[in-house]
Write a protein that holds these residues in place. Structure first.
Motif, short mmCIF file in Angstrom:
data_model
loop_
_atom_site.label_atom_id
_atom_site.label_comp_id
_atom_site.label_asym_id
_atom_site.label_seq_id
_atom_site.Cartn_x
_atom_site.Cartn_y
_atom_site.Cartn_z
N GLU A 1 0.85 -1.19 0.00
CA GLU A 1 0.00 0.00 0.00
C GLU A 1 0.89 1.24 0.00
O GLU A 1 1.85 1.32 0.77
CB GLU A 1 -0.93 0.02 1.21
CG GLU A 1 -1.88 -1.17 1.30
CD GLU A 1 -2.90 -1.22 0.17
OE1 GLU A 1 -3.14 -0.16 -0.45
OE2 GLU A 1 -3.45 -2.30 -0.09
N TYR A 2 0.55 2.22 -0.81
CA TYR A 2 1.37 3.42 -0.93
C TYR A 2 1.50 4.17 0.39
O TYR A 2 2.57 4.67 0.74
CB TYR A 2 0.77 4.37 -1.99
CG TYR A 2 0.88 3.86 -3.40
CD1 TYR A 2 2.12 3.51 -3.94
CD2 TYR A 2 -0.24 3.76 -4.22
CE1 TYR A 2 2.24 3.06 -5.25
CE2 TYR A 2 -0.14 3.31 -5.52
CZ TYR A 2 1.10 2.96 -6.03
OH TYR A 2 1.20 2.50 -7.32
N ARG A 3 0.41 4.28 1.13
CA ARG A 3 0.43 5.07 2.37
C ARG A 3 1.43 4.49 3.37
O ARG A 3 2.24 5.22 3.95
CB ARG A 3 -0.97 5.12 3.00
CG ARG A 3 -1.04 6.01 4.24
CD ARG A 3 -2.45 6.12 4.76
NE ARG A 3 -2.95 4.82 5.22
CZ ARG A 3 -4.14 4.64 5.79
NH1 ARG A 3 -4.97 5.66 5.92
NH2 ARG A 3 -4.52 3.44 6.18
N GLU A 4 1.38 3.17 3.56
CA GLU A 4 2.29 2.53 4.51
C GLU A 4 3.73 2.63 4.03
O GLU A 4 4.65 2.86 4.82
CB GLU A 4 1.90 1.07 4.71
CG GLU A 4 0.57 0.86 5.41
CD GLU A 4 0.57 1.41 6.82
OE1 GLU A 4 1.63 1.38 7.48
OE2 GLU A 4 -0.49 1.88 7.28
N LEU B 1 1.51 -3.58 -5.35
CA LEU B 1 1.20 -5.00 -5.56
C LEU B 1 0.49 -5.49 -4.31
O LEU B 1 1.11 -5.66 -3.25
CB LEU B 1 2.48 -5.81 -5.80
CG LEU B 1 2.26 -7.29 -6.14
CD1 LEU B 1 1.69 -7.42 -7.56
CD2 LEU B 1 3.56 -8.08 -6.04
N ASN B 2 -0.82 -5.67 -4.40
CA ASN B 2 -1.58 -6.09 -3.23
C ASN B 2 -2.60 -7.16 -3.62
O ASN B 2 -2.65 -7.60 -4.77
CB ASN B 2 -2.26 -4.90 -2.55
CG ASN B 2 -3.13 -4.10 -3.51
OD1 ASN B 2 -3.97 -4.66 -4.20
ND2 ASN B 2 -2.93 -2.79 -3.55
N GLU B 3 -3.42 -7.58 -2.65
CA GLU B 3 -4.36 -8.68 -2.89
C GLU B 3 -5.39 -8.36 -3.96
O GLU B 3 -5.96 -9.27 -4.56
CB GLU B 3 -5.07 -9.03 -1.58
CG GLU B 3 -5.88 -7.87 -1.00
CD GLU B 3 -6.58 -8.26 0.30
OE1 GLU B 3 -7.02 -9.42 0.40
OE2 GLU B 3 -6.68 -7.41 1.20
N HIS B 4 -5.61 -7.09 -4.24
CA HIS B 4 -6.62 -6.70 -5.23
C HIS B 4 -6.06 -6.66 -6.65
O HIS B 4 -6.82 -6.80 -7.61
CB HIS B 4 -7.22 -5.33 -4.87
CG HIS B 4 -7.78 -5.26 -3.48
ND1 HIS B 4 -8.88 -6.01 -3.09
CD2 HIS B 4 -7.38 -4.57 -2.38
CE1 HIS B 4 -9.15 -5.77 -1.82
NE2 HIS B 4 -8.25 -4.90 -1.37
N ASN B 5 -4.76 -6.45 -6.79
CA ASN B 5 -4.21 -6.29 -8.15
C ASN B 5 -3.05 -7.24 -8.45
O ASN B 5 -2.38 -7.09 -9.47
CB ASN B 5 -3.75 -4.83 -8.36
CG ASN B 5 -2.60 -4.44 -7.45
OD1 ASN B 5 -1.84 -5.27 -6.95
ND2 ASN B 5 -2.46 -3.14 -7.21
#
Length: 225
Positions: free
Chosen positions: A36-39, A56-60
């Motif tokens: 996540e960009y924020r973290e 790169l996360n669980e959604h994409n």
């Protein structure tokens, strides 16, 4: 020179737990793949590191892994991080690593913070062997099936879940394993309010309820007897 993909472990709560090697790689890589960009921005700003970020996360994960593979092939070195801890450990990134290996990209793990090992070494249990069950299903029927299966495994059993399901998982453990089963709740590891709550499943549930605990945790169940 073939490109390198570094799997970089980052702190799980306390920013002082970053390794010198991790900082060197994050500062020297061409770009960083994050969950996540924020973290990621919060982490990098702590060390005054400015890098181009790709998500790169669980959604994409499935879609972006192939796009990121092509970017890695054109780079010298790339770092993969998760929101916290060791990437791929209950986090996205497995597909990207598999693609990298198949395409001759050197994959290099950079060890560091890991909630599993921190919980085990602080638990007080003898853990020469243990069973990592990870995250069980949030759906009631599947969760019940998971716990019934785990009850038959006579080892130390390690569970993880999201903070808002802490009380629920303790209720389920008490129901399926019994109120007197010995457990250790490793709570908010490496943070200022880090705590190890040791006792029976019933006692630990009462503590969690009375204090309305809602933090990151690892739960260890002694199911050896």
């Amino acid at each position: 020179m073939k490109p390198k993909l570094y799997i970089v472990s980052t702190p799980i709560g306390n920013y002082e737990d970053i390794t010198l090697r991790a900082l060197k790689i994050l500062r020297g890589c061409d770009f960083i793949i994050c969950e996540e960009y924020r973290e990621a921005n919060r982490l990098l700003s702590e060390y005054d590191i400015k890098k181009e970020l790709y998500s790169l996360n669980e959604h994409n994960e499935e879609e972006n892994s192939y796009t990121l593979l092509e970017k890695i092939r054109q780079a010298e070195s790339v770092a993969l991080i998760s929101d916290c801890g060791t990437p791929l450990f209950s986090d996205p990134g497995t597909l990207l690593v598999q693609l990298a290996i198949k395409n001759g990209i050197e994959v290099i793990p950079v060890p560091g913070s890991n909630s599993l090992m921190a919980a085990l070494v602080g638990s007080g249990f003898d853990f020469k062997k243990f069973y990592y069950a990870g995250w069980i299903s949030p759906k009631k029927d599947l969760r019940r099936r998971d716990l019934m299966r785990l009850k038959e495994i006579k080892e130390l059993i390690v569970l993880m879940d999201t903070p808002y399901r802490l009380v629920k998982i303790l209720e389920d453990v008490k129901m399926h394993f019994g109120s007197s089963k010995q457990v250790v709740l490793a709570y908010n590891l490496t943070q200022k309010d880090e705590e190890f709550i040791r006792g029976t499943a019933g006692e630990t549930l009462n503590v969690a309820k009375s204090r309305n605990l809602k933090g990151e945790f690892v739960l260890i169940i002694d199911n050896r007897r």
